[in-house]
Design a protein around this motif. Structure first.
Motif, PDB file in Angstrom:
ATOM      1  N   MET A 226     -22.539 -14.491  36.435  1.00 31.76           N
ATOM      2  CA  MET A 226     -22.865 -13.874  35.017  1.00 31.76           C
ATOM      3  C   MET A 226     -22.843 -12.376  35.334  1.00 31.76           C
ATOM      4  O   MET A 226     -22.278 -11.695  34.277  1.00 31.76           O
ATOM      5  N   ALA A 227     -23.099 -11.908  36.526  1.00 30.54           N
ATOM      6  CA  ALA A 227     -22.930 -10.441  36.654  1.00 30.54           C
ATOM      7  C   ALA A 227     -21.216 -10.027  36.458  1.00 30.54           C
ATOM      8  O   ALA A 227     -21.003  -8.911  36.006  1.00 30.54           O
ATOM      9  N   SER A 228     -20.588 -11.074  36.951  1.00 29.59           N
ATOM     10  CA  SER A 228     -18.932 -10.567  37.080  1.00 29.59           C
ATOM     11  C   SER A 228     -18.684 -10.434  35.634  1.00 29.59           C
ATOM     12  O   SER A 228     -17.589  -9.705  35.279  1.00 29.59           O
ATOM     13  N   ARG A 229     -18.946 -11.393  34.887  1.00 28.44           N
ATOM     14  CA  ARG A 229     -18.719 -11.425  33.437  1.00 28.44           C
ATOM     15  C   ARG A 229     -19.127 -10.111  32.640  1.00 28.44           C
ATOM     16  O   ARG A 229     -18.351  -9.710  31.752  1.00 28.44           O
ATOM     17  N   LEU A 230     -20.409  -9.857  32.935  1.00 26.73           N
ATOM     18  CA  LEU A 230     -21.065  -8.549  32.582  1.00 26.73           C
ATOM     19  C   LEU A 230     -20.106  -7.463  32.752  1.00 26.73           C
ATOM     20  O   LEU A 230     -19.876  -6.435  31.884  1.00 26.73           O
ATOM     21  N   ALA A 231     -19.745  -7.262  34.228  1.00 27.63           N
ATOM     22  CA  ALA A 231     -18.831  -6.252  34.319  1.00 27.63           C
ATOM     23  C   ALA A 231     -17.638  -6.055  33.715  1.00 27.63           C
ATOM     24  O   ALA A 231     -17.179  -5.136  33.609  1.00 27.63           O
ATOM     25  N   GLN A 232     -17.027  -7.406  33.493  1.00 25.80           N
ATOM     26  CA  GLN A 232     -15.645  -7.574  32.858  1.00 25.80           C
ATOM     27  C   GLN A 232     -15.716  -7.064  31.325  1.00 25.80           C
ATOM     28  O   GLN A 232     -15.142  -6.367  31.004  1.00 25.80           O
ATOM     29  N   LEU A 233     -16.880  -7.462  30.995  1.00 23.81           N
ATOM     30  CA  LEU A 233     -17.137  -7.202  29.564  1.00 23.81           C
ATOM     31  C   LEU A 233     -17.261  -5.415  29.278  1.00 23.81           C
ATOM     32  O   LEU A 233     -16.871  -4.848  28.610  1.00 23.81           O
ATOM     33  N   ARG A 234     -18.096  -4.741  30.266  1.00 27.97           N
ATOM     34  CA  ARG A 234     -18.112  -3.436  30.210  1.00 27.97           C
ATOM     35  C   ARG A 234     -16.755  -2.825  30.503  1.00 27.97           C
ATOM     36  O   ARG A 234     -16.622  -1.798  29.688  1.00 27.97           O
ATOM     37  N   SER A 235     -15.936  -3.323  31.489  1.00 32.20           N
ATOM     38  CA  SER A 235     -14.992  -2.667  31.740  1.00 32.20           C
ATOM     39  C   SER A 235     -13.769  -2.800  30.390  1.00 32.20           C
ATOM     40  O   SER A 235     -13.218  -1.688  30.016  1.00 32.20           O
ATOM     41  N   LYS A 236     -13.995  -4.016  29.758  1.00 38.35           N
ATOM     42  CA  LYS A 236     -13.013  -4.034  28.598  1.00 38.35           C
ATOM     43  C   LYS A 236     -13.462  -3.195  27.414  1.00 38.35           C
ATOM     44  O   LYS A 236     -12.906  -2.438  26.760  1.00 38.35           O
ATOM     45  N   ALA A 237     -14.916  -2.991  27.352  1.00 36.07           N
ATOM     46  CA  ALA A 237     -15.495  -2.326  26.364  1.00 36.07           C
ATOM     47  C   ALA A 237     -15.108  -0.686  26.690  1.00 36.07           C
ATOM     48  O   ALA A 237     -14.871   0.011  25.705  1.00 36.07           O
ATOM     49  N   ALA A 238     -15.077  -0.253  27.752  1.00 38.57           N
ATOM     50  CA  ALA A 238     -14.678   0.861  28.279  1.00 38.57           C
ATOM     51  C   ALA A 238     -13.363   1.216  27.921  1.00 38.57           C
ATOM     52  O   ALA A 238     -12.896   2.519  27.374  1.00 38.57           O
ATOM     53  N   GLN A 239     -12.465   0.304  28.216  1.00 35.29           N
ATOM     54  CA  GLN A 239     -10.895   0.323  28.005  1.00 35.29           C
ATOM     55  C   GLN A 239     -10.762   0.770  26.274  1.00 35.29           C
ATOM     56  O   GLN A 239      -9.891   1.595  25.852  1.00 35.29           O
ATOM     57  N   ALA A 240     -11.620  -0.048  25.413  1.00 37.22           N
ATOM     58  CA  ALA A 240     -11.230  -0.243  24.084  1.00 37.22           C
ATOM     59  C   ALA A 240     -11.767   1.261  23.750  1.00 37.22           C
ATOM     60  O   ALA A 240     -11.325   1.703  22.564  1.00 37.22           O
ATOM     61  N   SER A 241     -13.048   1.575  24.250  1.00 39.01           N
ATOM     62  CA  SER A 241     -13.529   2.885  23.741  1.00 39.01           C
ATOM     63  C   SER A 241     -12.600   4.218  24.129  1.00 39.01           C
ATOM     64  O   SER A 241     -12.223   4.871  23.308  1.00 39.01           O
ATOM     65  N   GLU A 242     -12.186   3.932  25.360  1.00 44.67           N
ATOM     66  CA  GLU A 242     -10.985   5.128  25.590  1.00 44.67           C
ATOM     67  C   GLU A 242      -9.732   5.156  24.712  1.00 44.67           C
ATOM     68  O   GLU A 242      -9.218   5.936  24.117  1.00 44.67           O
ATOM     69  N   PHE A 243      -9.319   3.844  24.372  1.00 44.70           N
ATOM     70  CA  PHE A 243      -8.154   3.720  23.565  1.00 44.70           C
ATOM     71  C   PHE A 243      -8.553   4.166  22.028  1.00 44.70           C
ATOM     72  O   PHE A 243      -7.517   4.856  21.733  1.00 44.70           O
ATOM     73  N   VAL A 244      -9.689   3.920  21.691  1.00 46.36           N
ATOM     74  CA  VAL A 244      -9.927   4.533  20.207  1.00 46.36           C
ATOM     75  C   VAL A 244     -10.258   6.019  20.291  1.00 46.36           C
ATOM     76  O   VAL A 244     -10.115   6.749  19.425  1.00 46.36           O
ATOM     77  N   SER A 245     -10.720   6.602  21.336  1.00 46.67           N
ATOM     78  CA  SER A 245     -11.035   7.969  21.486  1.00 46.67           C
ATOM     79  C   SER A 245      -9.580   8.666  21.478  1.00 46.67           C
ATOM     80  O   SER A 245      -9.495   9.630  20.977  1.00 46.67           O
ATOM     81  N   LYS A 246      -8.483   8.129  22.027  1.00 46.37           N
ATOM     82  CA  LYS A 246      -7.104   8.767  22.183  1.00 46.37           C
ATOM     83  C   LYS A 246      -6.283   8.435  20.824  1.00 46.37           C
ATOM     84  O   LYS A 246      -5.634   9.348  20.418  1.00 46.37           O
ATOM     85  N   HIS A 247      -6.398   7.178  20.455  1.00 43.70           N
ATOM     86  CA  HIS A 247      -5.615   6.973  19.443  1.00 43.70           C
ATOM     87  C   HIS A 247      -6.136   6.956  17.876  1.00 43.70           C
ATOM     88  O   HIS A 247      -5.643   6.707  16.918  1.00 43.70           O
ATOM     89  N   GLY A 248      -7.593   7.090  17.874  1.00 42.93           N
ATOM     90  CA  GLY A 248      -8.274   6.898  16.717  1.00 42.93           C
ATOM     91  C   GLY A 248      -8.049   7.861  15.586  1.00 42.93           C
ATOM     92  O   GLY A 248      -7.810   7.689  14.252  1.00 42.93           O
ATOM     93  N   CYS A 249      -7.830   9.098  15.828  1.00 47.17           N
ATOM     94  CA  CYS A 249      -7.393  10.140  15.134  1.00 47.17           C
ATOM     95  C   CYS A 249      -6.058  10.006  14.474  1.00 47.17           C
ATOM     96  O   CYS A 249      -6.037  10.068  13.255  1.00 47.17           O
ATOM     97  N   ALA A 250      -5.306   9.649  15.179  1.00 49.60           N
ATOM     98  CA  ALA A 250      -3.902   9.475  14.679  1.00 49.60           C
ATOM     99  C   ALA A 250      -3.699   8.138  13.810  1.00 49.60           C
ATOM    100  O   ALA A 250      -2.943   8.351  12.937  1.00 49.60           O
ATOM    101  N   TYR A 251      -4.461   7.351  13.995  1.00 51.24           N
ATOM    102  CA  TYR A 251      -4.580   6.104  13.419  1.00 51.24           C
ATOM    103  C   TYR A 251      -5.010   6.277  11.932  1.00 51.24           C
ATOM    104  O   TYR A 251      -4.559   6.101  10.832  1.00 51.24           O
ATOM    105  N   TYR A 252      -6.031   7.274  11.960  1.00 54.11           N
ATOM    106  CA  TYR A 252      -6.760   7.371  10.741  1.00 54.11           C
ATOM    107  C   TYR A 252      -6.014   8.359   9.945  1.00 54.11           C
ATOM    108  O   TYR A 252      -6.032   8.213   8.742  1.00 54.11           O
ATOM    109  N   LYS A 253      -5.210   9.410  10.387  1.00 56.09           N
ATOM    110  CA  LYS A 253      -4.357  10.233   9.775  1.00 56.09           C
ATOM    111  C   LYS A 253      -3.102   9.145   9.192  1.00 56.09           C
ATOM    112  O   LYS A 253      -2.761   9.618   7.909  1.00 56.09           O
TER     113      LYS A 253
END
Length: 122
Positions: free
Chosen positions: A1-28
């Motif tokens: 269960m803890a490994s799944r939670l760590a996986q989920l956190r890492s994927k959420a962090a990756q998604a957050s990083e992607f949005v912060s880098k490309h979100g503004c360009a996508y919006y424009k």
């Protein structure tokens, strides 16, 4: 269960990083593609006016929808009267539609209960 939670956190962090880098360009990009739909100047008053226009336009479309409903109902009544002349394909389509409708209601109930089958959360 803890490994799944760590996986989920890492994927959420990756998604957050992607949005912060490309979100503004996508919006424009999206705004540039759809600039013909943007009313200038974008003020609160203009939004309220458009909201009223949408409401009354939808309200004005009710008589047409009402007539279409009754036409559809009449055609269903005619189908029911001539049900002995129906083909197997037509019956199959009607049956599949009924099963799909029933399934959507069942899924809706399950979702409404918080994704539990019995209604009790464990």
């Amino acid at each position: 269960m803890a490994s799944r939670l760590a996986q989920l956190r890492s994927k959420a962090a990756q998604a957050s990083e992607f949005v912060s880098k490309h979100g503004c360009a996508y919006y424009k990009e999206v705004m540039e593609k759809n600039k013909q739909h943007v009313v200038q100047p974008p003020t609160v008053e203009k939004c309220q006016e458009l909201s009223k226009q949408l409401f009354y336009t939808r309200l004005a479309s009710l008589p047409g929808r009402y007539e279409a409903f009754w036409k559809e109902l009449d055609s269903a009544k005619q189908l029911w009267k001539n049900r002995k002349d129906l083909k197997v394909e037509d019956l199959g389509i009607v049956t599949l539609f009924g099963v799909e409708l029933y399934a959507w209601f069942c899924v809706g109930e399950i979702v409404g209960r918080g994704f539990t089958i019995t209604g009790y959360k464990v």
